[in-house]
Design an enzyme around this catalytic site. Structure first.
Site, PDB file in Angstrom:
ATOM      1  N   GLU A   1       6.926  10.180 -43.623  1.00 23.84           N
ATOM      2  CA  GLU A   1       6.809   9.390 -44.858  1.00 23.84           C
ATOM      3  C   GLU A   1       5.404   8.815 -44.992  1.00 23.84           C
ATOM      4  O   GLU A   1       4.710   8.589 -43.989  1.00 23.84           O
ATOM      5  CB  GLU A   1       7.847   8.242 -44.801  1.00 23.84           C
ATOM      6  CG  GLU A   1       7.806   7.342 -46.029  1.00 23.84           C
ATOM      7  CD  GLU A   1       9.001   6.386 -46.115  1.00 23.84           C
ATOM      8  OE1 GLU A   1       9.724   6.242 -45.115  1.00 23.84           O
ATOM      9  OE2 GLU A   1       9.192   5.795 -47.193  1.00 23.84           O
TER      10      GLU A   1
ATOM     11  N   GLU B   1      18.022   6.762 -50.714  1.00 26.91           N
ATOM     12  CA  GLU B   1      18.659   5.435 -50.627  1.00 26.91           C
ATOM     13  C   GLU B   1      18.833   4.813 -52.012  1.00 26.91           C
ATOM     14  O   GLU B   1      18.322   3.725 -52.302  1.00 26.91           O
ATOM     15  CB  GLU B   1      17.887   4.518 -49.657  1.00 26.91           C
ATOM     16  CG  GLU B   1      17.892   5.080 -48.243  1.00 26.91           C
ATOM     17  CD  GLU B   1      17.511   4.097 -47.136  1.00 26.91           C
ATOM     18  OE1 GLU B   1      17.002   3.005 -47.434  1.00 26.91           O
ATOM     19  OE2 GLU B   1      17.728   4.456 -45.966  1.00 26.91           O
TER      20      GLU B   1
ATOM     21  N   GLU C   1      18.009  10.486 -42.006  1.00 26.24           N
ATOM     22  CA  GLU C   1      17.227   9.435 -41.328  1.00 26.24           C
ATOM     23  C   GLU C   1      18.058   8.874 -40.197  1.00 26.24           C
ATOM     24  O   GLU C   1      19.163   8.361 -40.422  1.00 26.24           O
ATOM     25  CB  GLU C   1      16.853   8.311 -42.316  1.00 26.24           C
ATOM     26  CG  GLU C   1      15.771   8.731 -43.295  1.00 26.24           C
ATOM     27  CD  GLU C   1      15.252   7.577 -44.156  1.00 26.24           C
ATOM     28  OE1 GLU C   1      15.250   6.425 -43.680  1.00 26.24           O
ATOM     29  OE2 GLU C   1      14.854   7.859 -45.300  1.00 26.24           O
TER      30      GLU C   1
END
Ligand code: AHR
Length: 516
Positions: free
Chosen positions: A49, A198, A321
């Protein structure tokens, strides 16, 4: 107590502390099973990321960097290490960052690219010098499949589908033409697409009902531009034990619009009170392992819901994740930078065993994150680079990539701390394409060694070779001054006699055996 007796008692106590205590045996039979699933190599995926020093001053040091050898700005030592790890896929650009990222800011001449302020992670200003071409070219060099997490939270359907056309269309189209203008004639093969990240939190604080509808809209317009491949659309999944989220997604999204549903779960003592990355005590170690082993229950319960709506297993569970999350003793080294100890090796070994054993539904997973962030496999400092204990576990486990699962069934002894207990032993086994059988064993107990007796009579075993990862203390780690303190060593503590393989598994160790 007489003086002599006291001396003997103290002496035996010292001896028992100095040597690992051998406890109760674990016994089971290793036997291939018909219709056992293949362990997808994508379970061994990674995640990079735009966060802290993962991309900038991590993977990417810039084309003009003269002190660190690089290929198009990406560190050569990292390329080499990730190739050796055979990473099957790499997720990018987030995480929370994904729903702030506008991909067109990261293409074209680098001097002309606008900056972006990383609003979730430290507010740093990034120059967008690492963009779509940089990432997809890196994936080609690594021979790994890209997994693009695209912006739903602050983007549009058009921006999203333009990205798919930009990377994937070989004919004449506005986006294919733009890609060619930017120097790339041929399309890249991008199969995996995350539809936001998310969405219950940083992706937009949505309800599952709202997101399920939005997902249907996005997925409808996601077109694969090549004839021979189909896009793999991954819905942003549940936070840990939010089973309602999975239930709504599986209920409301038609199966022709979805290939995967995600799940995120991190390991820490408590979210409000994470332990130090290196200065943790046994209670904190136990607490971290408690959340790590919870993955078994999470995967099982999310699978149960998926089974209800998708008995044919068309939709995959994608744990995109996972990993340990601590407070760093060196916060100056970047946002979410943390060291990686034997505790992380325990998390990695046990979690990967869980994924292997659930290979029927879990088809992909992504460790967070690749370099300098959370449970990293690689840490960098200027010109130096180190491989963490987690890297070594991932490398030892490459034998399971695309191998057929051999289910194992045994009762684990308990590791008990302050009256709470966890299974001490975790195991997974598989048969690779060459016919070799590989068994990975983890003992999370901080003190006791266990004898594992495996009946291998059915397998006609002649030889066994293996590797072990262990250390003197749970807090041990590799550092820039001592990069090879923890590396895999040849494992010899086993006997093969009359169809029984007997293994002595030391405290907090990971062992992988090749049985042939
Ligand atoms: O991996 C760090 C962050 O954790 C990601 O950006 C987010 O998706 C998750 O909450």
């Amino acid at each position: 107590m007489k003086k002599k007796q006291l001396i003997i008692t103290v002496f035996s106590l010292v001896l028992s502390l100095a040597q690992p205590i051998v406890a109760q045996d674990v016994e089971f039979t290793l036997k291939e099973q018909p219709n056992a699933p293949e362990i997808s190599k994508h379970i061994y995926g990674h995640f990079a990321e735009h966060l802290g020093r993962c991309i900038y001053d991590g993977i990417f040091v810039g084309e003009n960097n003269e002190s660190i050898p690089n290929t198009n700005g990406v560190r050569n030592d990292i390329i080499e290490a990730l190739k050796a790890l055979k990473i099957p896929n790499l997720r990018w650009p987030g995480g929370c960052f994904a729903d702030t990222y506008h991909w067109k800011d990261g293409i074209g001449s680098k001097e002309d690219r606008p900056t972006i302020v990383n609003q979730w992670w430290g507010g740093s200003t990034e120059d967008n010098s690492f963009g779509t071409h940089d990432f997809l070219n890196l994936c080609e060099i690594l021979d790994t499949e890209p997994y693009l997490a695209a912006n739903v939270g602050s983007g549009t359907v058009k921006e999203f589908t333009d990205w798919i056309q930009y990377v994937g269309h070989d004919g004449v189209s506005p986006m294919a033409d733009l890609r060619k203008e930017n120097g790339r004639e041929k399309s890249w093969d991008v199969k995996y697409w995350g539809v936001g990240n998310e969405m219950w939190g940083c992706g937009g604080n949505m309800t599952p009902e709202y997101y399920a509808n939005l997902y249907r809209q996005y997925a409808t317009f996601m077109t694969s531009w090549t004839n021979d491949s189909k896009l793999f659309r991954i819905a942003s999944g549940a936070n840990v034990a939010d089973y309602h989220w999975t239930e709504v997604l599986m209920r409301d999204i038609p199966k022709n619009l979805i290939e995967g549903v995600a799940l995120h779960s991190y390991s820490f003592v408590k979210w409000e009170n994470k332990s130090s990355d290196t200065k943790f005590n046994e209670v904190e170690y136990f607490g971290t392992m408690e959340t790590a082993l919870k993955m078994e229950e999470l995967v099982q319960k999310h699978t149960d819901i998926m089974d209800k709506y998708d008995p044919e297993h068309k939709v995959a569970l994608i744990v995109d994740e996972w990993g340990g999350w601590y407070e760093s003793e060196e916060p100056e080294k970047g946002v979410l930078y943390q060291q990686n100890t034997m505790r992380d090796a325990m998390i990695a070994g046990a979690t990967l065993n869980i994924f292997n054993n659930h290979a029927k539904r879990v088809k992909m997973a992504n460790l967070a994150q690749t370099v300098n962030v959370l449970q990293a496999v690689i840490l960098t400092e200027g010109e130096k680079m180190i491989l963490t204990p987690t890297y070594h576990v991932m490398k030892m486990y490459t034998v399971h990539h695309d191998a057929t699962l051999i289910p194992t069934n045994f009762k684990s002894p308990k590791y008990t701390v302050e009256g709470k207990s966890l299974d001490a032993i975790s195991i997974s086994a598989s048969k690779d394409k060459k016919g070799n059988i590989n068994v990975s064993l983890v003992n999370i107990d901080a003190h006791k060694s266990y004898t594992i007796k495996i009946n291998v009579k059915d397998l006609n075993v002649k030889n066994v070779i293996g590797n072990i990862l262990k250390a003197k203390a749970l807090q041990d780690h590799n550092s820039f001054d001592n990069p090879n303190k923890i590396i895999p060593k040849e494992f010899k503590d086993f006997k093969l006699k009359k169809g029984e393989l007997e293994i002595e598994l030391p405290p907090f160790s990971v062992v992988v055996l090749d049985v042939y």
